[in-house]
Each structure stands twice: as C-alpha cells, then as structure tokens.
Scaffold this active site. Structure first.
Site, short mmCIF file in Angstrom:
data_model
loop_
_atom_site.label_atom_id
_atom_site.label_comp_id
_atom_site.label_asym_id
_atom_site.label_seq_id
_atom_site.Cartn_x
_atom_site.Cartn_y
_atom_site.Cartn_z
N GLY A 11 0.84 -1.20 0.00
CA GLY A 11 0.00 0.00 0.00
C GLY A 11 0.87 1.25 0.00
O GLY A 11 1.83 1.34 0.76
N ARG A 72 0.96 -5.08 -5.06
CA ARG A 72 1.06 -6.24 -4.15
C ARG A 72 1.24 -7.43 -5.08
O ARG A 72 0.31 -7.80 -5.80
CB ARG A 72 -0.22 -6.39 -3.33
N ASP A 103 5.25 -4.96 6.08
CA ASP A 103 5.77 -6.29 6.46
C ASP A 103 5.79 -7.30 5.32
O ASP A 103 6.74 -8.06 5.16
CB ASP A 103 5.04 -6.84 7.69
N THR A 126 4.27 2.47 5.56
CA THR A 126 2.86 2.04 5.55
C THR A 126 2.10 2.96 6.49
O THR A 126 2.63 3.34 7.54
CB THR A 126 2.69 0.58 6.03
N ASP A 128 -0.18 2.14 8.34
CA ASP A 128 -0.70 1.37 9.48
C ASP A 128 0.14 1.45 10.76
O ASP A 128 -0.35 1.12 11.84
CB ASP A 128 -0.87 -0.10 9.10
N ASP A 130 2.35 -0.56 11.83
CA ASP A 130 2.30 -1.86 12.51
C ASP A 130 3.60 -2.65 12.36
O ASP A 130 3.59 -3.87 12.25
CB ASP A 130 1.11 -2.68 11.97
N ARG A 172 -6.31 -2.90 9.01
CA ARG A 172 -6.90 -4.23 8.92
C ARG A 172 -6.57 -5.06 10.15
O ARG A 172 -7.39 -5.78 10.67
CB ARG A 172 -6.35 -4.93 7.68
O1 F6P Z 1 -1.47 0.07 3.33
C1 F6P Z 1 -2.16 -0.34 4.44
C2 F6P Z 1 -3.63 -0.33 4.13
O2 F6P Z 1 -4.05 0.97 3.80
C3 F6P Z 1 -4.48 -0.88 5.25
O3 F6P Z 1 -4.77 0.05 6.26
C4 F6P Z 1 -5.69 -1.34 4.50
O4 F6P Z 1 -6.31 -2.38 5.21
C5 F6P Z 1 -5.12 -1.84 3.21
O5 F6P Z 1 -3.90 -1.16 3.04
C6 F6P Z 1 -5.99 -1.63 2.00
O6 F6P Z 1 -5.36 -2.20 0.90
P1 F6P Z 1 -5.81 -1.99 -0.60
O7 F6P Z 1 -5.44 -0.59 -0.99
O8 F6P Z 1 -5.04 -3.00 -1.36
O9 F6P Z 1 -7.28 -2.18 -0.63
#
Ligand code: F6P
Length: 323
Positions: A11, A72, A103, A126, A128, A130, A172
């Site tokens: 992300g 991803r 991660d 990120t 997050d 985390d 998430r």
């Molecule tokens: O990058 C982290 C994040 O924004 C999380 O907070 C979220 O759950 C996820 O990515 C969403 O991913 P995507 O953009 O692939 O839907």
C-alpha cells in the site's frame, strides 16, 4: 558497491516519494548510481528498471503516492518469480536494493536476499504503523492528520444534530490510526482489532454518554475490528440504538493520499539516507527505523514477523479521557 536500486511496495503511503528522493540524493552524494523499479516487485520481475539521476527526483518531495508506482505482487511470493527479479537486478549489476514498504514487502526482500548475493535494506513505509523496530512508519502521521481533519468536520455536524457517528478508519490488523485519531479528535469510543468488541457494553456506554449530557458521540472504528467495521458495528447495535439518531462514515483510501506532513518528510529524509549508509557499511537483510530520534537496525526477519500492536497504555489513556 557501485550501483543500487530502490522500489516501493504494498500500500502506498505519504512520504514514499520523499524517501525515494532521499535514497537517490544520498547515494549520489557518495558516488553511487541508483535505479528506480516501477510497480514494486511486479516491475522487478518484468525488468522495469531505469536510472534515477539526482535531478530526476526533483519536485516530488511534497507529493503523496509514489512516483515509482506500487503493487502487491502474487508472483514474487514464488521462488520462480523471485528468480526473474534477481536475474534483472544482476543484468544491471545492482548490488544493493532499498525496499520501501510494509511487512509483506519485507518478507519478499528477505527471501530475495537469501536467494542471491544482493544486499537488501528495508524502510518502513505504511500508514498502518504496525512494524516493530521503529516508533513510526512513513505515512502514519499524515494519515492520522487526514483522518483527524475529517473527524473534526464530522464533529461539527454531529454536534448540530445531537447524533452518534460511527467513523471507520484504515487498519486491517492494527488500531494505531484509530486510537491516535480518536484521542486527538476527542472521540468517545475507539474500537480496534487488538481488543474484542462487546456490543452490549458499547451500547450501554453510548447511551450513558448522552444521559450524562454529551451533545453528540463519536465512535472511531478500525476497519479490522472484530465487530465488522463501522457499518458492521452499527448493524449489530441494531435496535439498541432506537431513539438515538446515528450515521456511519467510512474514510477509506482518502487516508492514503495527500502531501506528507513535516514529520513524514523528515522521517523519509533520515531513513532514506540511513538505508544508503547501511548498504555502504555492508549491512544486509535489515530495516532502518527511528526510535527516540536515533536510527536503529532491525533484522528484516523480525520486522516482518513481530507486528507492532497498539500499546495498552495508549488504549488506557483513551479510556480515561473519554467521558
Ligand atoms: O497500506 C495499508 C492499508 O491501507 C491498510 O490500512 C488497508 O487495510 C489496506 O492497506 C488496504 O489495501 P488496498 O489498498 O489494497 O485495498
């Protein structure tokens, strides 16, 4: 070491561009050539690498997103996918790789380094927050400020209509964005993935808040909360909310974009520079992270397995202030 590459993966997060710039400029200052990889590991598998001069990264410092693009990658999870990526790096005589991501990206970087003679260094990027081995990840500060701006606006309308608002923020598997924006935004409740949500207790507390004279009530919900995000919680509360006017707002990907805050820009500058230094000093399979203003190294293996959960003391602070 003469030549390194940089990529952004997973992300996107505000501050990634500032980190790319810092890697390129810091490497240039020490006589290293830098190649940028388009679309993270996907681009590496396809051989999408191009030279990044110090000038090429002008004018990106203040921009959200990532000039290199991100992805991803499913393919990179396989040894065959990584073999293609390694081939392309070797073709360009690249000896070190800086991976800016979370991660999942670090797991990939760790594997690539074990399967080749290419050194890898991770930069935590990120929203997050985390990742263990750093106080904050790139993008977290900006994302919280974005959420906070929205919460402040919602407060205006919630107060005007004496409503309860369920506001969903990203996260998430981690509640960092939720709890920081809840404390800074003066929310009454925060629901995070790290803690089970008791719907009956929550409904009691929301009612009590109004009975005690609160004119409105903000409930910040992390998307990964076990009750199912903001819509899920509101639905589960169902009839327990009868008589209370309420609305649900999901902030979503708004939190991922926008100009990086001062904190994210400074962090990007420090970590991008530290990643180049680490490669030049012969480090491999480590993440650079800032802890109490110092840059420290954490083995990638640890950074990608030990997730950084929202600390209990922050949750307790939230509990004491929400009256
Ligand atoms: O990058 C982290 C994040 O924004 C999380 O907070 C979220 O759950 C996820 O990515 C969403 O991913 P995507 O953009 O692939 O839907």
């Amino acid at each position: 070491m003469q030549r390194i590459a940089v990529l952004t993966s997973g992300g996107d997060a505000p501050g990634m561009n500032a980190a790319i710039r810092a890697v390129v400029r810091s490497a240039d200052a020490r006589g290293l050539d830098v190649y940028g990889v388009q679309r993270g590991y996907e681009g590496l598998i396809e051989g999408r690498l191009s030279y990044l001069s110090a000038r090429r990264v002008s004018g990106i410092l203040h921009l959200g997103g990532t000039m290199l693009g991100s992805a991803r990658s499913e393919q990179f999870r396989s040894i065959e996918g990584r073999a293609h990526a390694i081939e392309h790096l070797q073709e360009q005589e690249i000896e070190g790789l800086v991976v800016i991501g979370g991660d999942g990206s670090f797991r990939g970087a760790d594997a690539l380094s074990r399967e080749s003679d290419i050194a890898v260094v991770g930069v935590p990027g990120t929203i997050d927050n985390d990742i263990s081995g750093c106080d904050y990840t790139l993008g977290f500060d900006t994302a919280v400020n974005t959420a906070l701006d929205a919460i402040d606006r919602i407060r205006d309308t919630a107060a005007s209509h004496q409503r309860a608002f369920f506001i969903e923020v990203m996260g998430r598997s981690s509640g960092w964005i939720a709890v920081y924006s809840a404390i800074a935004g003066g929310a009454t409740e925060v629901l995070v993935p790290e803690r089970d949500t008791n719907i009956d207790e929550l409904s009691k507390r929301i009612r009590q808040a109004f009975e005690m004279g609160k004119g409105f009530c903000l409930i910040v919900v992390a998307e990964g909360d076990d009750a199912g995000g903001a819509f899920g919680v509101a639905k589960k509360l169902g009839t327990q909310l009868t008589g209370l006017s309420h609305r649900v707002t999901t902030l979503g990907h708004v939190q991922r974009g926008g100009a990086p805050s001062m904190r994210d820009r400074i962090l990007a500058a420090k970590l991008g520079d530290a990643a180049v230094t680490a490669l030049l000093d012969g480090h491999d399979r480590i993440m650079v992270g800032e802890v109490h203003r110092d840059v420290i190294h954490t083995p990638l293996e640890q950074a990608c397995t030990v997730g950084d959960k929202t600390p209990q003391d922050i949750l307790d602070l939230m509990g004491r202030l929400a009256r």
